[in-house]
Write an enzyme that holds these catalytic residues in place. Structure first.
Site, PDB file in Angstrom:
ATOM      1  N   ILE A 195       0.909  -1.160   0.000  1.00 25.65           N
ATOM      2  CA  ILE A 195       0.000   0.000   0.000  1.00 25.65           C
ATOM      3  C   ILE A 195       0.941   1.201   0.000  1.00 25.65           C
ATOM      4  O   ILE A 195       1.596   1.481   1.000  1.00 25.65           O
ATOM      5  CB  ILE A 195      -0.917   0.040   1.248  1.00 25.65           C
ATOM      6  CG1 ILE A 195      -1.752  -1.219   1.380  1.00 25.65           C
ATOM      7  CG2 ILE A 195      -1.772   1.304   1.221  1.00 25.65           C
ATOM      8  CD1 ILE A 195      -2.943  -1.325   0.472  1.00 25.65           C
ATOM      9  N   PRO A 196       1.067   1.915  -1.126  1.00 23.79           N
ATOM     10  CA  PRO A 196       2.148   2.900  -1.304  1.00 23.79           C
ATOM     11  C   PRO A 196       1.919   4.222  -0.575  1.00 23.79           C
ATOM     12  O   PRO A 196       1.757   5.275  -1.189  1.00 23.79           O
ATOM     13  CB  PRO A 196       2.162   3.094  -2.823  1.00 23.79           C
ATOM     14  CG  PRO A 196       0.735   2.902  -3.214  1.00 23.79           C
ATOM     15  CD  PRO A 196       0.209   1.825  -2.305  1.00 23.79           C
ATOM     16  N   CYS A 197       1.937   4.183   0.754  1.00 21.41           N
ATOM     17  CA  CYS A 197       1.674   5.388   1.537  1.00 21.41           C
ATOM     18  C   CYS A 197       2.755   6.452   1.338  1.00 21.41           C
ATOM     19  O   CYS A 197       2.539   7.610   1.686  1.00 21.41           O
ATOM     20  CB  CYS A 197       1.486   5.048   3.016  1.00 21.41           C
ATOM     21  SG  CYS A 197       2.827   4.113   3.742  1.00 21.41           S
ATOM     22  N   HIS A 198       3.883   6.075   0.731  1.00 21.99           N
ATOM     23  CA  HIS A 198       4.907   7.080   0.433  1.00 21.99           C
ATOM     24  C   HIS A 198       4.427   8.072  -0.629  1.00 21.99           C
ATOM     25  O   HIS A 198       5.005   9.134  -0.789  1.00 21.99           O
ATOM     26  CB  HIS A 198       6.208   6.405  -0.009  1.00 21.99           C
ATOM     27  CG  HIS A 198       6.106   5.628  -1.271  1.00 21.99           C
ATOM     28  ND1 HIS A 198       5.583   4.349  -1.320  1.00 21.99           N
ATOM     29  CD2 HIS A 198       6.430   5.950  -2.551  1.00 21.99           C
ATOM     30  CE1 HIS A 198       5.600   3.903  -2.562  1.00 21.99           C
ATOM     31  NE2 HIS A 198       6.108   4.861  -3.332  1.00 21.99           N
ATOM     32  N   ARG A 199       3.333   7.752  -1.337  1.00 26.50           N
ATOM     33  CA  ARG A 199       2.813   8.632  -2.387  1.00 26.50           C
ATOM     34  C   ARG A 199       1.884   9.721  -1.846  1.00 26.50           C
ATOM     35  O   ARG A 199       1.343  10.504  -2.616  1.00 26.50           O
ATOM     36  CB  ARG A 199       2.080   7.806  -3.443  1.00 26.50           C
ATOM     37  CG  ARG A 199       3.029   6.903  -4.209  1.00 26.50           C
ATOM     38  CD  ARG A 199       2.318   6.084  -5.264  1.00 26.50           C
ATOM     39  NE  ARG A 199       3.257   5.134  -5.859  1.00 26.50           N
ATOM     40  CZ  ARG A 199       2.896   3.976  -6.393  1.00 26.50           C
ATOM     41  NH1 ARG A 199       1.610   3.634  -6.428  1.00 26.50           N
ATOM     42  NH2 ARG A 199       3.803   3.165  -6.892  1.00 26.50           N
TER      43      ARG A 199
END
Length: 191
Positions: free
Chosen positions: A144-148
């Site tokens: 889940i790309p929470c860095h985005r």
């Protein structure tokens, strides 16, 4: 060990380009389910081995777990990867976090959105801080790309793996930063 009959939690740890990544998983109805992904963030660096990420959890793997670890390793090296979220135990998350994680997972590679835009996509006004909290406790970073997700001014905000890792992941996806570590010319993703 016959994993198909086990209710026990297992770990699988892999060294990646962004440091060790560990999965906690169990076997359910003949398929693996990931309950947690851990990154080696700033507070965890310098440990003797990657085993420090999930101590006292026996190591085990299977074909599906190895495949997702291969994908995580490729993703951490900057390759485009589309993860299948069905292997994640998302239903263990509170409903708000579940919805935030699904919204965040829809942000395409090479794009960023803001905590406020994610909140607005869920029909919640003034919920940027709550979205940030939900992403700060994301049990499945990278997949889940929470860095985005960044702040509305283009600054990084926070990240479990630390801000240098967040910036590195975004740069590998083509996001550029100015001298203040803010996204340059953001075309924020919106729903």
């Amino acid at each position: 060990m016959n994993l198909s009959l086990s209710n026990e939690a297992f770990s699988c740890i892999r060294n990646t380009a962004v440091g060790p990544v560990a999965l906690k998983w169990f076997q359910s109805d003949q398929r693996p389910v990931i309950t947690r992904i851990m990154l080696s963030g700033p507070s965890k660096e310098g440990g003797p081995t990657s085993d420090a990420l999930m101590p006292n959890i026996p190591r085990a793997s299977c074909g599906e777990i190895e495949m997702i670890m291969d994908q995580i390793e490729a993703f951490a090296a900057g390759e485009p990867v589309k993860f299948n979220l069905n292997i994640l135990q998302l239903t263990a998350c509170p409903l708000f976090q579940f919805n935030v994680l699904l919204a965040d997972a829809s942000i395409p590679r090479g794009r960023v959105s803001t905590y406020g835009q994610i909140s607005a996509s869920l029909g919640i006004t003034n919920g940027a801080r709550a979205v940030g909290t939900a992403l700060a406790t994301n049990p499945f970073p990278l997949v889940i790309p929470c860095h985005r997700a960044v702040r509305s001014d283009g600054s990084l905000g926070g990240f479990q793996g630390g801000l240098p890792m967040k910036k590195k992941l975004l740069e590998m996806e083509g996001i550029q930063f100015d001298f203040r570590n803010r996204v340059v010319n953001p075309d924020f993703y919106g729903w």
